[in-house]
Structures are given as structure tokens and as C-alpha cells.
Design an enzyme around this catalytic site. Structure first.
Site, PDB file in Angstrom:
ATOM      1  N   GLY A 112      -0.599   3.375   7.964  1.00 50.93           N
ATOM      2  CA  GLY A 112      -1.388   2.135   7.240  1.00 50.93           C
ATOM      3  C   GLY A 112      -0.993   0.852   7.880  1.00 50.93           C
ATOM      4  CB  ALA A 113      -0.492  -2.459   6.055  1.00 43.89           C
ATOM      5  CD  GLN A 114       5.007  -3.143   6.845  1.00 39.95           C
ATOM      6  OE1 GLN A 114       5.972  -3.217   7.806  1.00 39.95           O
ATOM      7  NE2 GLN A 114       4.906  -4.331   6.389  1.00 39.95           N
TER       8      GLN A 114
ATOM      9  NE  ARG B  78      -3.607  11.771   2.554  1.00 40.77           N
ATOM     10  CZ  ARG B  78      -3.694  11.411   1.487  1.00 40.77           C
ATOM     11  NH1 ARG B  78      -3.690  11.820   0.374  1.00 40.77           N
ATOM     12  NH2 ARG B  78      -4.345  10.206   1.296  1.00 40.77           N
TER      13      ARG B  78
ATOM     14  CB  SER C  48      -4.112   7.324   8.597  1.00 41.29           C
ATOM     15  OG  SER C  48      -4.710   8.467   8.196  1.00 41.29           O
TER      16      SER C  48
ATOM     17  CG  HIS D  17       9.157  -1.592  -1.937  1.00 38.73           C
ATOM     18  ND1 HIS D  17       9.945  -2.649  -2.229  1.00 38.73           N
ATOM     19  CD2 HIS D  17       8.325  -1.178  -3.002  1.00 38.73           C
ATOM     20  CE1 HIS D  17       9.901  -2.960  -3.417  1.00 38.73           C
ATOM     21  NE2 HIS D  17       8.808  -2.028  -3.811  1.00 38.73           N
TER      22      HIS D  17
ATOM     23  N   GLY E 260       2.355  -6.082   7.207  1.00 41.37           N
ATOM     24  CA  GLY E 260       2.185  -5.322   8.504  1.00 41.37           C
ATOM     25  C   GLY E 260       1.706  -6.063   9.451  1.00 41.37           C
TER      26      GLY E 260
ATOM     27  CD  GLU F  74       5.491  -6.834  -4.063  1.00 41.34           C
ATOM     28  OE1 GLU F  74       5.597  -6.783  -2.895  1.00 41.34           O
ATOM     29  OE2 GLU F  74       5.501  -5.927  -4.793  1.00 41.34           O
TER      30      GLU F  74
ATOM     31  CB  SER G 122       0.246 -41.059   1.959  1.00 41.77           C
ATOM     32  OG  SER G 122      -0.279 -40.894   0.613  1.00 41.77           O
TER      33      SER G 122
HETATM   34  N1  LIG Z   1       1.661  -3.696   3.028  1.00 40.36           N
HETATM   35  C1  LIG Z   1       2.884  -4.227   3.439  1.00 40.36           C
HETATM   36  O1  LIG Z   1       2.490  -5.194   4.261  1.00 40.36           O
HETATM   37  C2  LIG Z   1       4.197  -4.187   3.093  1.00 40.36           C
HETATM   38  C3  LIG Z   1       4.454  -2.766   2.591  1.00 40.36           C
HETATM   39  N2  LIG Z   1       5.850  -2.450   2.466  1.00 40.36           N
HETATM   40  C4  LIG Z   1       5.997  -1.123   1.922  1.00 40.36           C
HETATM   41  O2  LIG Z   1       5.795  -0.258   3.036  1.00 40.36           O
HETATM   42  C5  LIG Z   1       5.249   1.027   2.631  1.00 40.36           C
HETATM   43  C6  LIG Z   1       3.839   1.288   3.100  1.00 40.36           C
HETATM   44  O3  LIG Z   1       2.920   0.612   2.426  1.00 40.36           O
HETATM   45  P1  LIG Z   1       1.539   0.085   3.121  1.00 40.36           P
HETATM   46  O4  LIG Z   1       1.829  -0.117   4.715  1.00 40.36           O
HETATM   47  O5  LIG Z   1       0.944  -0.935   2.242  1.00 40.36           O
HETATM   48  O6  LIG Z   1       0.620   1.325   2.959  1.00 40.36           O
HETATM   49  P2  LIG Z   1      -0.742   1.793   3.357  1.00 40.36           P
HETATM   50  O7  LIG Z   1      -1.624   1.619   1.915  1.00 40.36           O
HETATM   51  O8  LIG Z   1      -1.431   0.722   4.419  1.00 40.36           O
HETATM   52  O9  LIG Z   1      -0.725   3.086   3.782  1.00 40.36           O
HETATM   53  C7  LIG Z   1      -1.674   4.030   3.786  1.00 40.36           C
HETATM   54  C8  LIG Z   1      -1.014   5.238   4.852  1.00 40.36           C
HETATM   55  O10 LIG Z   1      -0.539   6.049   3.816  1.00 40.36           O
HETATM   56  C9  LIG Z   1      -1.262   7.409   4.031  1.00 40.36           C
HETATM   57  N3  LIG Z   1      -1.422   7.905   2.666  1.00 40.36           N
HETATM   58  C10 LIG Z   1      -1.664   7.628   1.539  1.00 40.36           C
HETATM   59  N4  LIG Z   1      -1.680   8.443   0.633  1.00 40.36           N
HETATM   60  C11 LIG Z   1      -1.054   9.523   0.974  1.00 40.36           C
HETATM   61  C12 LIG Z   1      -0.504  10.823   0.464  1.00 40.36           C
HETATM   62  N5  LIG Z   1      -0.805  11.143  -0.656  1.00 40.36           N
HETATM   63  N6  LIG Z   1       0.139  11.512   1.572  1.00 40.36           N
HETATM   64  C13 LIG Z   1       0.305  11.245   2.806  1.00 40.36           C
HETATM   65  N7  LIG Z   1      -0.002   9.956   3.122  1.00 40.36           N
HETATM   66  C14 LIG Z   1      -0.788   9.103   2.590  1.00 40.36           C
HETATM   67  C15 LIG Z   1      -2.632   7.088   4.376  1.00 40.36           C
HETATM   68  O11 LIG Z   1      -3.234   8.185   5.146  1.00 40.36           O
HETATM   69  P3  LIG Z   1      -4.374   8.702   4.612  1.00 40.36           P
HETATM   70  O12 LIG Z   1      -5.478   8.634   5.834  1.00 40.36           O
HETATM   71  O13 LIG Z   1      -4.057  10.276   4.750  1.00 40.36           O
HETATM   72  O14 LIG Z   1      -5.021   8.428   3.330  1.00 40.36           O
HETATM   73  C16 LIG Z   1      -2.533   5.955   5.287  1.00 40.36           C
HETATM   74  O15 LIG Z   1      -2.024   6.250   6.477  1.00 40.36           O
HETATM   75  C17 LIG Z   1       5.231   1.009   1.034  1.00 40.36           C
HETATM   76  O16 LIG Z   1       6.719   1.354   0.580  1.00 40.36           O
HETATM   77  C18 LIG Z   1       5.326  -0.476   0.793  1.00 40.36           C
HETATM   78  O17 LIG Z   1       6.096  -0.835  -0.369  1.00 40.36           O
HETATM   79  C19 LIG Z   1       6.635  -3.311   2.662  1.00 40.36           C
HETATM   80  C20 LIG Z   1       6.713  -4.314   3.221  1.00 40.36           C
HETATM   81  C21 LIG Z   1       5.125  -4.916   3.249  1.00 40.36           C
HETATM   82  C1  LIG Z   2       4.291  -9.736  -0.234  1.00 37.57           C
HETATM   83  C2  LIG Z   2       3.833  -8.340  -0.374  1.00 37.57           C
HETATM   84  C3  LIG Z   2       4.692  -7.210   0.275  1.00 37.57           C
HETATM   85  O1  LIG Z   2       5.922  -7.285  -0.347  1.00 37.57           O
HETATM   86  C4  LIG Z   2       4.827  -7.699   1.665  1.00 37.57           C
HETATM   87  C5  LIG Z   2       4.115  -7.870   2.671  1.00 37.57           C
HETATM   88  O2  LIG Z   2       6.218  -8.264   1.961  1.00 37.57           O
HETATM   89  C6  LIG Z   2       4.070  -6.045   0.230  1.00 37.57           C
HETATM   90  O3  LIG Z   2       4.529  -5.004  -0.669  1.00 37.57           O
HETATM   91  O4  LIG Z   2       2.909  -5.947   0.767  1.00 37.57           O
HETATM   92 MG   LIG Z   3       7.660  -7.763   0.490  1.00 38.87          MG
HETATM   93 MG   LIG Z   4       6.317  -5.336  -1.263  1.00 41.27          MG
END
Ligand SMILES: NC(=O)C1=CN([C@@H]2O[C@H](COP(=O)(O)OP(=O)(O)OC[C@H]3O[C@@H](n4cnc5c(N)ncnc54)[C@H](OP(=O)(O)O)[C@@H]3O)[C@@H](O)[C@H]2O)C=CC1
Ligand SMILES: CC[C@](O)(C(C)=O)C(=O)O
Ligand SMILES: [Mg+2]
Ligand SMILES: [Mg+2]
Length: 491
Positions: free
Chosen positions: A46-48, A68, A78, A132, A158, A221, A278
Site C-alpha cells: 500500500g502507501a508505505q 494474502r 496491492s 509504526h 508513502g 497526525e 507584510s
Molecule cells: N500511510 C503512511 O504514509 C504511513 C504509514 N505508516 C505505517 O505504515 C504501515 C502501513 O500503513 P499504510 O501504508 O498506510 O497501509 P495501507 O492501508 O496503504 O496498506 C494496505 C496494504 O496492506 C494490505 N492488507 C490490508 N489488510 C491486510 C490483511 N488483513 N492482511 C494482509 N495484508 C493486508 C493490503 O493488501 P490487500 O490487497 O490484501 O488488501 C495493502 O497491500 C502502518 O503501520 C502505518 O501506521 C507510517 C508512516 C506513514
Molecule cells: C501524518 C500521518 C502519518 O503518521 C504519516 C504519514 O507520517 C501516518 O500514519 O500516515
Molecule cells: Mg507519521
Molecule cells: Mg502515523
């Protein structure tokens, strides 16, 4: 399992919260070597997951994705993201047993389930990484004794992890090793190599703890980074419409305004952002922000207290157990706001006009950054970490609003951040109702001009400048920004 932080003695809590050391660039001389040739498997794309994986591959590491079964069978986003970018994709059974390092980059809500599924498949002595620490700190997840547990947490969305890397820079990153899981003493070397691979070392790395990361990340956040930008967008837009400003202009001023004014913040802190106004407008913005700070301080403190004491995580986990009813309802509500539904017009707005016609937005940013920084440092979080979670990351989140408004911001941040953002927004809007009644287009929508004919009071200006420049967030910011020599402009 239970809240790990709450099981610690007060002494240990304070010591963990205060763990944060700005690392010297010489500590990264070994580059990515500690991970070179190792098999790195990312769970979740996903995002990260996607963006970290792209950077790490470009840095010469061996990356593949374990998804999965259903994601592969149904060719979900994904699967498409990973395979279209040329990565090997496989099931947990196929890839996890081969991994030296497993990056758990799934949403926080899923961590217990994902870790319980993946852990039995991991080989002896492998490493598990998080971006995280919610699962470890707030849920008390216990990891197999032979496994090393590290965290590499980019302090930004991300999308920006990738964009900054492509610009030849990176994003500030916090690294940690879970003290209960470092059986071979290799955690720090691996975390450092991982931070180099994502580009984090170019922007600044903090050696910290899981606890300090979780408590500061949640606070940033919920308040300044996402919560206040959401509240500010809605309130400023509604005010302009109420006062007869063209809706397309108002929409554009907000959508791109946060990005433009916080670019000033990124380069020279609050001082530089305010200096772009200003002198009469700066004094006005200062006064508005002082008033905003007084009104919002109790809310910022409540968020910090709820985060520290575990009430926030308990509330969010209750919503997880309730099929995300609140999160989904708030998400749908946000999509219906007038700001979200009004397209930006193609009217030209110069960079300077965003400042001149957005004095209230500048005041909100100053108030939010300082309040978040103050609440974090008062709770024992170190100033450098509080700086990243307040001032530094605000422009990176503002960039997402410029792309597709609040929808984009709430899509690219984690679900955890999105939940906290709505929680703050719902409390903050009513709190600012009386304040907003007094607001007119002189501070949002039109250029501020002092109309008392007396010009600028020099003594007041000196006083305002001193208050801005002497705030502790400016002091630590000056030091941290000095190490970001490769930073590239966006606007
Ligand atoms: N978003 C951000 O920018 C930031 C996030 N983080 C941290 O990074 C981590 C990831 O967050 P983020 O990237 O937002 O996550 P996303 O919501 O973007 O991740 C989605 C991904 O996780 C998979 N997924 C969802 N549910 C499940 C499950 N039950 N089992 C296995 N895979 C699953 C999805 O795959 P599928 O196709 O199978 O659904 C998809 O690939 C978190 O811990 C977050 O706190 C940290 C800094 C910033
Ligand atoms: C600001 C939100 C964040 O902590 C990040 C992008 O750093 C997150 O959980 O997405
Ligand atoms: Mg953060
Ligand atoms: Mg966060």
C-alpha cells in the site's frame, strides 16, 4: 496482550519517551551493507509498502512482496502495484520462510492478525520490521524470542517517501530496536541500512524507541499534521463562501494555499513563513494565532494525554471491533463538505497572493505547529522528534491536499492517522465557532491591509519578531534544517 506502555514503571515510561538521538551522517558510512544480499519480503503493498520497496530496490536491495491469497487471486491493487513494478509476488507460504527481513507494512488494525500468521513461517533468527509501533506499544504484541524486531518509520506519507528519494533527498526517519527482541545484537545495523535504502539518512535519522515513535507520531497526525489542516480547510472555505468570495477562487486558495505557505515553513520555519507577510499582516497573523493557541491549547493537551494514557488507542480499537463504524461514517461526511465538492477555478494565484490572502491560514499553521510541539515536549518527547512530527511534516501533508484535497490526504495517510484526524476535527470545529464568527475577508480571501493609517508600530513589530524567533521549535529547527543540505524546492 494489553497496552505494553501502561505496564511500565513511571521511570521506564519517561526514559523510553525521552529516547531520541540525532544521528551523525558518519554513522551511515556502511550504507546498505548490513542488508546487501539479504532476502527482504514486504507484507502489504500500500502507501508505505510500495514506495519503500521501490526506494530499497533502487538502493540495490533484494525486494519481493508477500500478499494474502485473496489479493493475488483477485488481482487487487496491492498485487497490481507490486507486479506492474516488476517485483516478485508470492503467497506467505512461498516467500516468508525465505526472508531474512520481513517488513510488516499492512494497516495497524491488521498487525495482530498479520504477525500471528507470518511469525510461525519466519525462519530462525530473522528480523521483523514495522514502520509504526502501535502493535508493540499499544497492543502489547509479543514476538518470538529468536526474532529481531526493528522499526524504520519515515516521518511522512508513502508518496512523499518516493518523491523525495527521486529528487535525490529523503524524509526524516525514526529508527528503533525493540529492546525485548534483539537476541543477536544486529538490530541497529539493520535499521540503519534500511534507513539508508529508503533515503532517510539524507534528511536526518533519529535513533529512538518504539514508545517515543508511537506517542509522537499519533500526536502529530491527529493535531497539526492532518486534524488542523482538515478543520482549517473547512472553516476557511465556509467563511469565504459566507462572505461572498467566488467559490472556485476560495477552493483554489485553500487547496494550494497550505502547500505554498508551508513551503516557507519548510525552508525557514515559522519565522520565514510569517516573514512572507507584510508587517501589518504579520502582526495580525501573530495576534490571531495567539488567540487560536489559547482556544485550542486544551484540545491539544487532551489529545496528548489520551495518547499517553492509552485512551486514544482503546477508543480506536473499539471502533475496529465495531467494523470501523466511526471511521467510515466520518470519511463519508468529509466527502460531502462544500470544500471537497467545489472544484478549484483556473484563476491565476501568485505565490505571494497565497500568503497575502491567507493570513488566517498562516495563523492556523503557526498556532498548530507550536501547540503540537509544546504538548509533545511537555510530555517528555525530545524536541527533535517533536519538530519532525509538527513543523517538518506539515508541508509534506499539505502537498497531498494540493493533489486532491482532503480525500487525497486521508487516503495516503494511515487509517490510524485518518481516524485521529477526524476525532480532532470533530472537537475542534465547535471550539472555534465563536472565533470564526469574528473573522472576515480581510484575513481570508482578500489582501490584509492595516486601515488605521498609523503604519506599523516598531516596538510591537520587534516584540512579535522576538516571540516568533525565540520559540523552541525555531531553535531546534535551525539545527535540524542545517543538516538538510540537499533539500529540493517543490513550489
Ligand atoms: N500511510 C503512511 O504514509 C504511513 C504509514 N505508516 C505505517 O505504515 C504501515 C502501513 O500503513 P499504510 O501504508 O498506510 O497501509 P495501507 O492501508 O496503504 O496498506 C494496505 C496494504 O496492506 C494490505 N492488507 C490490508 N489488510 C491486510 C490483511 N488483513 N492482511 C494482509 N495484508 C493486508 C493490503 O493488501 P490487500 O490487497 O490484501 O488488501 C495493502 O497491500 C502502518 O503501520 C502505518 O501506521 C507510517 C508512516 C506513514
Ligand atoms: C501524518 C500521518 C502519518 O503518521 C504519516 C504519514 O507520517 C501516518 O500514519 O500516515
Ligand atoms: Mg507519521
Ligand atoms: Mg502515523
Amino acid at each position: 496482550m494489553g497496552n505494553y506502555f501502561n505496564t511500565l514503571s513511571l521511570r521506564d515510561k519517561l526514559s523510553q519517551l525521552a529516547k531520541c538521538r540525532f544521528m551523525d551522517s558518519s554513522e551511515f558510512e556502511d550504507g546498505v551493507n548490513a542488508l546487501k544480499g539479504k532476502k527482504i519480503v514486504i507484507v502489504g503493498c500500500g502507501a508505505q509498502g510500495l514506495n519503500q520497496g521501490l526506494n530499497m530496490r533502487d538502493s540495490g536491495l533484494d525486494i519481493s512482496y508477500a500478499l494474502r491469497d485473496a489479493a493475488i487471486a483477485e488481482k487487487r491493487a496491492s498485487f497490481v502495484n507490486a507486479s506492474e513494478n516488476g517485483f516478485t509476488v508470492g503467497t506467505y507460504q512461498e516467500l516468508i520462510p525465505t526472508a531474512d527481513l520481513v517488513l510488516n507494512l499492512t494497516p495497524d488494525k491488521q498487525h495482530t492478525n498479520v504477525v500471528n500468521t507470518v511469525m510461525p513461517l519466519m525462519k530462525q533468527g530473522a528480523t521483523l520490521s514495522y514502520s509504526h509501533g502501535f502493535n508493540i506499544v499499544e497492543e502489547g504484541m509479543e514476538i518470538r524470542e529468536d526474532l529481531t524486531v526493528i522499526m524504520v518509520a519515515p516521518k511522512c506519507p508513502g508518496t512523499e517517501v518516493r518523491e523525495e528519494y527521486k529528487r535525490g533527498f529523503g524524509v526524516p526517519t525514526l529508527i528503533a530496536v525493540h529492546e525485548e527482541n534483539d537476541p543477536e545484537g544486529k538490530g541497529w545495523a539493520q535499521a540503519k541500512a534500511y534507513a539508508v535504502a529508503t533515503g532517510g539518512d539524507r534528511a536526518g535519522v533519529l535513533a529512538s524507541s518504539f514508545i517515543a515513535e508511537v506517542k509522537s507520531d499519533l500526536m502529530g497526525e491527529q493535531t497539526i499534521l492532518c486534524g488542523l489542516l482538515q478543520t482549517g480547510s473547512i472553516l476557511c472555505f465556509d467563511k469565504m463562501i459566507e462572505k461572498g468570495i467566488d467559490a472556485g477562487y476560495a477552493s483554489k486558495l485553500i487547496q494550494y494555499g497550505w502547500e505554498t505557505i508551508t513551503e516557507g515553513l519548510k525552508y525557514g520555519g515559522i519565522t520565514n513563513m510569517m516573514d512572507r507577510l507584510s508587517n501589518p499582516a504579520k502582526i495580525k497573523a501573530f495576534e490571531l494565532s495567539e488567540e487560536l493557541k489559547d482556544i485550542m491549547r486544551p484540545l491539544f493537551q487532551k489529545h496528548m494525554d489520551d495518547i499517553i494514557e492509552g485512551r486514544f488507542s482503546a477508543g480506536m480499537m473499539a471502533d475496529w471491533a465495531n467494523d470501523d463504524k466511526d471511521l467510515l461514517g466520518w470519511r463519508a461526511e468529509t466527502a460531502e463538505t462544500a470544500f471537497e465538492k467545489t472544484p478549484a477555478s483556473d484563476v491565476e494565484i501568485s505565490e505571494q497572493e497565497y500568503y497575502d490572502n491567507g493570513v488566517l491560514m498562516v495563523a492556523m499553521v503557526r498556532a498548530g505547529v507550536e501547540l503540537a510541539f509544546e504538548a509533545m515536549t511537555e510530555s517528555g518527547i525530545i524536541d527533535a522528534s517533536a519538530y519532525y512530527e509538527s513543523l517538518h511534516e506539515t508541508p509534506l501533508i499539505a502537498n497531498t491536499i494540493a493533489r486532491k484535497k482532503l480525500y487525497e490526504m486521508n487516503s495516503v495517510i494511515s487509517d490510524t492517522a485518518e481516524y485521529g484526524c477526524y476525532l480532532f476535527d470533530h472537537a475542534c470545529k465547535p471550539l472555534l465557532a465563536d472565533f470564526m464568527k469574528k473573522i472576515d475577508t480581510d484575513v481570508i480571501g482578500k489582501t490584509y491591509a492595516a486601515d488605521n493609517g498609523e503604519g506599523v508600530d516598531n516596538a510591537r513589530l520587534i516584540e512579535v519578531n522576538a516571540a516568533l524567533r525565540n520559540h523552541p521549535v525555531e531553535k531546534v529547527g535551525e539545527f535540524l534544517r542545517a543538516s538538510m543540505t540537499a533539500m529540493k524546492p517543490i513550489v
